[in-house]
Design an enzyme around this catalytic site. Structure first.
Site, PDB file in Angstrom:
ATOM      1  N   SER A  63       0.948  -1.156   0.001  1.00 26.33           N
ATOM      2  CA  SER A  63      -0.003   0.226  -0.054  1.00 26.33           C
ATOM      3  C   SER A  63       0.870   1.273  -0.014  1.00 26.33           C
ATOM      4  O   SER A  63       0.559   2.209  -0.629  1.00 26.33           O
ATOM      5  CB  SER A  63      -0.817   0.056   1.298  1.00 26.33           C
ATOM      6  N   ARG A 153       2.240 -12.546   7.643  1.00 26.20           N
ATOM      7  CA  ARG A 153       1.241 -11.692   7.061  1.00 26.20           C
ATOM      8  C   ARG A 153       1.683 -11.390   5.516  1.00 26.20           C
ATOM      9  O   ARG A 153       0.963 -11.640   4.471  1.00 26.20           O
ATOM     10  CB  ARG A 153       0.985 -10.344   7.778  1.00 26.20           C
ATOM     11  N   ASP A 154       3.021 -10.889   5.411  1.00 26.55           N
ATOM     12  CA  ASP A 154       3.579 -10.750   3.957  1.00 26.55           C
ATOM     13  C   ASP A 154       4.280 -12.104   3.535  1.00 26.55           C
ATOM     14  O   ASP A 154       5.004 -11.966   2.551  1.00 26.55           O
ATOM     15  CB  ASP A 154       4.469  -9.596   4.023  1.00 26.55           C
ATOM     16  N   ARG A 185       4.222  -9.610  15.058  1.00 27.26           N
ATOM     17  CA  ARG A 185       4.001  -8.220  14.570  1.00 27.26           C
ATOM     18  C   ARG A 185       2.779  -7.626  15.091  1.00 27.26           C
ATOM     19  O   ARG A 185       2.730  -6.394  15.101  1.00 27.26           O
ATOM     20  CB  ARG A 185       4.235  -8.307  12.896  1.00 27.26           C
ATOM     21  N   ARG A 263       9.874   0.536   6.313  1.00 25.36           N
ATOM     22  CA  ARG A 263       8.435   1.049   6.053  1.00 25.36           C
ATOM     23  C   ARG A 263       8.092   1.696   7.514  1.00 25.36           C
ATOM     24  O   ARG A 263       8.221   1.118   8.512  1.00 25.36           O
ATOM     25  CB  ARG A 263       7.471  -0.029   5.617  1.00 25.36           C
ATOM     26  N   ALA A 264       7.597   2.938   7.247  1.00 25.44           N
ATOM     27  CA  ALA A 264       7.458   3.684   8.509  1.00 25.44           C
ATOM     28  C   ALA A 264       6.136   3.442   9.317  1.00 25.44           C
ATOM     29  O   ALA A 264       6.258   3.472  10.419  1.00 25.44           O
ATOM     30  CB  ALA A 264       7.155   5.296   8.076  1.00 25.44           C
ATOM     31  N   ARG A 266       4.461   1.046  10.367  1.00 31.69           N
ATOM     32  CA  ARG A 266       4.293   0.139  11.569  1.00 31.69           C
ATOM     33  C   ARG A 266       5.627   0.137  12.336  1.00 31.69           C
ATOM     34  O   ARG A 266       5.702  -0.910  13.248  1.00 31.69           O
ATOM     35  CB  ARG A 266       4.205  -1.379  10.862  1.00 31.69           C
ATOM     36  N   HIS A 424      -5.763 -10.258   4.385  1.00 30.14           N
ATOM     37  CA  HIS A 424      -4.470 -11.080   5.235  1.00 30.14           C
ATOM     38  C   HIS A 424      -4.789 -11.934   6.138  1.00 30.14           C
ATOM     39  O   HIS A 424      -3.884 -12.674   6.702  1.00 30.14           O
ATOM     40  CB  HIS A 424      -3.981  -9.629   5.737  1.00 30.14           C
TER      41      HIS A 424
END
Length: 538
Positions: A63, A153-154, A185, A263-264, A266, A424
């Site tokens: 995203s 999740r990823d 996470r 990535r910011a 999370r 997810h």
């Protein structure tokens, strides 16, 4: 054709294209509105992954990446690509910010690495951690501890045990580092101000208190979690201990900490938790949103002082912490081009995707541009969104209907989060419900936009819900995909006048919008209008 008002860009988060199958929640769903729009208006498929969006070849989009590329109208090279290159050309090992952290730790203090341990490439990459471990060894740091956050999740839900095993092999190979704690996470990377989750992670990291237990072997701890039906994302934070049952490596006053997530969104909250007494802002973070709630949930006097806390990228423009990879400044993006034309635009999303239609869509700028208004619809307070697959989609549709009826906006940018956030979960029935909910909202928005003489562009930022079963394992797939996504141009007589070219990408959306709106495209935008005018003779 006359300039439509409004032009509504609808981003169906996680709505990719794949052939119909029993793994495709989108094809399994009943979605009469979407299907009719697809039949009645020009459409094509566009790319959202790999080199098309500034990521390594074959890397799935996400995203953040998607909204950056959409709003910028060009390929925006992502932090993962920059870090990969810095490792390849060895400039990372000369990075002064990292060298300062290593020097601080080599002075008899401890060095802690933490972040998402996986090869998902969305928030982090394990190869970056391996490079940092090598760098610590080369710089003479002796006491190095790693606090991995588990993915699921990823990546596949139980790949975490493999990643931890690989990390331990690397640490043995380099002769440096020990795993000090493990957290899913869900706890360590929350982004919705659910400080009680962060408390469980920080208790393990700071105080050696693990709600999920104490283990000499982290692999054993993960396997026991699996045996209880708890997969990587949801692993309850546990502590690694020595032969005397003492925590191996808690974070103490004056230690050096490096968060290796790039990535910011999370990485922001765990940074706020840990760095409050270490110069996170001039006022110790007290001026930030929900600071009182944070201090009440995780008291400030329980947090170490004077940490040398380093962020891999800029997690928040308000933070005054050292940054390894500073942000690029994007100019002449859609937001400031609309502002220059005095166009009023509205951004609408629920909590989970609000930053994406504002901060990321605006190229990493937090402050709204002139003429830009924002409407946040609260996401439901549930543990996971498969429990409420409708999320807040109907509330978003309410906002859009009202805004279109009012006639005040030239452009509306909206994100429907359902297909991604419920996708997810890896659970097909609730994801079908999520898709059907969004379809109902699409019908509502189309009706009011058509009545007002507006136009719509319907697309997605990446795939997810179209591939819910892993083709190799037959188990749930919870990660994004590299599939293309739909792009539909909905306007009166659009099918008579336009076709849409193939092989486009997210960078082409802003140029297409500017073409529809009659805004000159700046040279900085390297994307191209996706429309092909059928009335123009060649």
């Amino acid at each position: 054709m006359p300039t439509p008002k409004p032009l509504v860009l609808i981003i169906l988060d996680g709505w990719g294209y794949a052939p119909p199958s029993n793994a495709n929640a989108i094809s399994l769903a009943r979605k009469p509105n979407y299907d009719k729009l697809l039949t009645d208006f020009p459409n094509t498929l566009i790319h959202t992954s790999g080199r098309y969006v500034g990521l390594p070849p074959g890397q799935m989009g996400n995203s953040e990446v998607g909204h950056l590329n959409i709003g910028a109208g060009r390929v925006v090279y992502m932090d993962i690509t920059k870090i990969d290159l810095a490792i390849e050309n060895k400039s990372l090992f000369k990075n002064q910010t990292l060298l300062d952290a290593m020097k601080h730790a080599a002075n008899g203090r401890q060095l802690h690495f933490f972040g998402l341990l996986s090869d998902g490439g969305v928030h982090s990459h394990q190869n970056h951690l391996y490079a940092l471990l090598r760098m610590a060894k080369e710089n003479g740091v002796e006491r190095v501890f790693v606090h991995p956050f588990m993915d699921g999740r990823d990546t596949l839900p139980t790949n975490g045990v493999k990643y931890v095993d690989q990390l331990q092999q690397k640490m043995r190979e380099y002769g440096i580092g020990k795993i000090a704690s493990i957290s899913g996470r869900y706890y360590a990377m929350d982004r919705d101000k659910k400080w009680d989750r962060e408390k469980l992670a920080s208790d393990a990291m700071l105080h050696g208190r693990g709600e999920g237990g104490r283990y000499k072997d982290p692999v054993q701890g993960i396997k026991e979690s699996y045996n209880k039906g708890v997969t990587d994302e949801f692993i309850i934070p546990f502590v690694c201990v020595d032969d005397n049952d003492q925590p191996i490596g808690v974070i103490r006053d004056g230690d050096a900490c490096i968060n290796f997530n790039f990535r910011a969104d999370r990485a922001r909250q765990i940074t706020r938790v840990l760095a409050r007494n270490s110069g996170i802002t001039k006022d110790g973070g007290r001026e930030l949103d929900a600071a009182d709630t944070l201090d009440a949930t995780i008291p400030r006097d329980t947090i170490p002082k004077d940490l040398h806390y380093t962020c891999m990228t800029q997690y928040d423009p308000k933070f005054t912490l050292p940054i390894v990879i500073p942000p690029d400044t994007l100019t002449h993006i859609l937001a400031n081009e609309m502002a220059a034309m005095n166009m009023r635009n509205l951004r609408v999303a629920e909590t989970e995707k609000y930053a994406h239609v504002t901060y990321f869509f605006n190229g990493g700028i937090e402050k709204p541009y002139p003429g830009e208004e924002r409407e946040l619809v609260q996401s439901p307070k549930v543990a996971t969104y498969d429990l409420k697959p409708e999320m807040s989609a109907n509330g978003i549709a309410d906002v859009i209907e009202h805004a279109v009826e009012k006639g005040a906006f030239d452009v509306i940018v909206v994100n429907f989060a359902n297909a991604d956030m419920v996708g997810h979960s890896g659970k097909i029935p609730p994801t079908i419900t999520a898709v059907e909910t969004v379809d109902s909202c699409l019908g509502r928005v189309y009706n009011v936009v058509r009545k007002k003489g507006g136009a719509m562009l319907i697309t997605a930022d990446h795939g997810n819900a179209e591939q819910m079963i892993d083709p190799e394992t037959g188990g749930p797939q919870t990660a994004h995909t590299t599939n293309p996504v739909p792009f539909i141009f909905v306007a009166e007589d659009a099918k008579k006048r336009f076709s849409l070219r193939p092989d486009g990408a997210l960078q082409d959306i802003s140029p297409t919008m500017m073409g529809i709106l009659g805004i000159p495209q700046p040279k900085e935008m390297t994307g191209h209008d996706l429309r092909v005018d059928l009335t123009v003779k060649k």
